[in-house]
Design an enzyme around this catalytic site. Structure first.
Site, PDB file in Angstrom:
ATOM      1  N   THR A  90     -81.761  -2.163  13.219  1.00  0.00           N
ATOM      2  CA  THR A  90     -81.312  -1.683  11.912  1.00  0.00           C
ATOM      3  C   THR A  90     -82.232  -0.571  11.454  1.00  0.00           C
ATOM      4  O   THR A  90     -83.451  -0.704  11.560  1.00  0.00           O
ATOM      5  CB  THR A  90     -81.414  -2.812  10.869  1.00  0.00           C
ATOM      6  OG1 THR A  90     -80.400  -3.757  11.143  1.00  0.00           O
ATOM      7  CG2 THR A  90     -81.223  -2.297   9.446  1.00  0.00           C
TER       8      THR A  90
ATOM      9  N   GLY B   5     -74.820  -9.268   7.053  1.00  0.00           N
ATOM     10  CA  GLY B   5     -76.249  -9.577   6.996  1.00  0.00           C
ATOM     11  C   GLY B   5     -76.892  -9.105   5.701  1.00  0.00           C
ATOM     12  O   GLY B   5     -76.224  -8.911   4.676  1.00  0.00           O
ATOM     13  N   ASP B   6     -78.181  -8.916   5.761  1.00  0.00           N
ATOM     14  CA  ASP B   6     -78.939  -8.505   4.574  1.00  0.00           C
ATOM     15  C   ASP B   6     -78.821  -7.004   4.279  1.00  0.00           C
ATOM     16  O   ASP B   6     -79.020  -6.570   3.144  1.00  0.00           O
ATOM     17  CB  ASP B   6     -80.429  -8.826   4.768  1.00  0.00           C
ATOM     18  CG  ASP B   6     -81.005  -8.095   5.978  1.00  0.00           C
ATOM     19  OD1 ASP B   6     -80.346  -8.096   7.042  1.00  0.00           O
ATOM     20  OD2 ASP B   6     -82.093  -7.515   5.866  1.00  0.00           O
TER      21      ASP B   6
ATOM     22  N   GLY C 271     -84.453  -7.419  10.902  1.00  0.00           N
ATOM     23  CA  GLY C 271     -84.602  -8.743  11.504  1.00  0.00           C
ATOM     24  C   GLY C 271     -83.467  -9.656  11.085  1.00  0.00           C
ATOM     25  O   GLY C 271     -82.393  -9.187  10.718  1.00  0.00           O
TER      26      GLY C 271
ATOM     27  N   GLY D 134     -81.054 -11.315   9.152  1.00  0.00           N
ATOM     28  CA  GLY D 134     -80.605 -11.078   7.789  1.00  0.00           C
ATOM     29  C   GLY D 134     -80.528 -12.342   6.948  1.00  0.00           C
ATOM     30  O   GLY D 134     -80.799 -12.317   5.746  1.00  0.00           O
TER      31      GLY D 134
HETATM   32  N1  ASP Z   1     -81.014  -7.275   9.433  1.00  0.00           N
HETATM   33  C1  ASP Z   1     -79.896  -7.038  10.336  1.00  0.00           C
HETATM   34  C2  ASP Z   1     -78.858  -8.098  10.134  1.00  0.00           C
HETATM   35  O1  ASP Z   1     -79.190  -9.256   9.951  1.00  0.00           O
HETATM   36  C3  ASP Z   1     -80.292  -7.022  11.755  1.00  0.00           C
HETATM   37  C4  ASP Z   1     -81.368  -6.078  12.143  1.00  0.00           C
HETATM   38  O2  ASP Z   1     -82.266  -5.761  11.387  1.00  0.00           O
HETATM   39  O3  ASP Z   1     -81.279  -5.607  13.249  1.00  0.00           O
HETATM   40  O4  ASP Z   1     -77.700  -7.784  10.232  1.00  0.00           O
END
Ligand code: ASP
Length: 319
Positions: A180, A210-211, A232, A234
């Protein structure tokens, strides 16, 4: 000087020290800086710096920056080329926030190369903050975005390989599945903005969000204090409203790194199984100080400023 006068004089002094010259932003020139997650942040930062170094706005810089990652087919968890969900569909999440606490977001959006620009339009052209799915797609198409196939042959092949076992493990493998892009910037006028965009976890359930598009979780900007973004797992970030937490900790006086560390520790206290996941936070304060912290080793971030010529740094880790 009476004690009360001394106290208020002292406090005013501390406040202006803390927030520098930029609280009022009255034509004061600051040193611009942009920071972003992961190695691909280097290419994204270049585009952002083009704008910041010419006294452009942080908002324009972060949008232009993350668009580089969105269009790059080699980045398999952002935009075009992102790995699909378990049904083989690339669904994207993104959000953007400016110095006036305006924000816009799209989630579960398909077929649009630049979800960050749709998020910006949601912010600027609608009375809402968030549009999702079909509604977000309709809005994008009505505003001139093109419908495109975002599933590259490489991503399709990886998905077909995953389908052989179709093992559903919604856990971020912290070696290679966490791309991300979150980007935060301070411009020459002392204004902060941020952007965050992702295709989310590979092989996620269809419809999972996700977040990254959630204001306060994947990204938060408070122009009085600072900005933060997350990467990370989410689900862990949402449960702690991670980026907002980091900004609030900076408001209480913590440095960017210490604020990120405290937010990571909160996740580790609350999230069973944290040893198996990655979460990283990245933060920037009003003075242009920055820092990061993550659960697992391996999180890095890119910095471009007048002093740092687009370098990669390792985030300190708890484990
Ligand atoms: N935070 C993102 C999610 O959970 C994933 C990532 O950071 O790669 O969708």
């Amino acid at each position: 000087m009476q004690r009360r006068n001394f106290l208020s004089f002292g406090l005013a002094g501390i406040t202006s020290q803390l927030f520098g010259k930029s609280l009022d932003n009255q034509g004061v020139k600051n040193n611009p800086i942009v920071i972003s997650t992961w190695e691909h942040g280097l290419d994204a930062n270049k585009a952002a710096w083009e704008i910041l170094s010419k006294n452009g706005k942080a908002l324009d810089a972060v949008e232009a920056g993350v668009k580089v990652s969105e269009a790059d087919p080699n980045i398999t968890t952002v935009g075009y080329g992102g790995f699909p969900d378990r049904d083989g569909r690339v669904t994207l999440d993104a959000c953007i926030m400016d110095e006036n606490s305006n924000c816009g977001s799209v989630a579960f959006l398909e077929h649009i190369m630049h979800p960050i620009s749709v998020a910006r339009l949601v912010m600027e052209k609608t009375p809402h903050v968030m549009l999702v799915g079909e509604g977000a797609l309709d809005f994008a198409l009505k505003n001139g975005f093109k419908k495109e196939n975002l599933l590259t042959p490489v991503a399709e092949k990886a998905w077909k390989e995953w389908l052989r076992e179709a093992k559903y493990e919604p856990v971020i493998n912290f070696e290679n599945n966490h791309d991300t892009i979150g980007m935060i910037a301070l411009d020459a006028n002392g204004n902060l903005s941020g952007a965050c965009t992702t295709s989310g976890m590979s092989w996620k359930m269809h419809g999972r969000v996700g977040d990254s598009p959630i204001i306060g979780a994947g990204l938060y900007v408070d122009n009085e204090v600072g900005a933060a973004c997350a990467t990370g797992v989410g689900e862990a970030v949402i449960r702690t409203v991670g980026s907002h937490l980091v900004v609030e900790l900076m408001r209480q006086g913590k440095s960017p790194e210490k604020a990120c560390k405290a937010a990571v520790e909160r996740i580790m206290q609350r999230f069973k199984g944290f040893e198996k996941i990655q979460v990283g936070f990245l933060a920037l304060n009003k003075k242009g100080e920055y820092g990061a912290y993550c659960i697992q080793k391996g999180f890095n971030y890119a910095v471009y400023s007048g002093k740092v010529n687009n370098q990669l740094f390792d985030g300190k880790s708890a484990i």
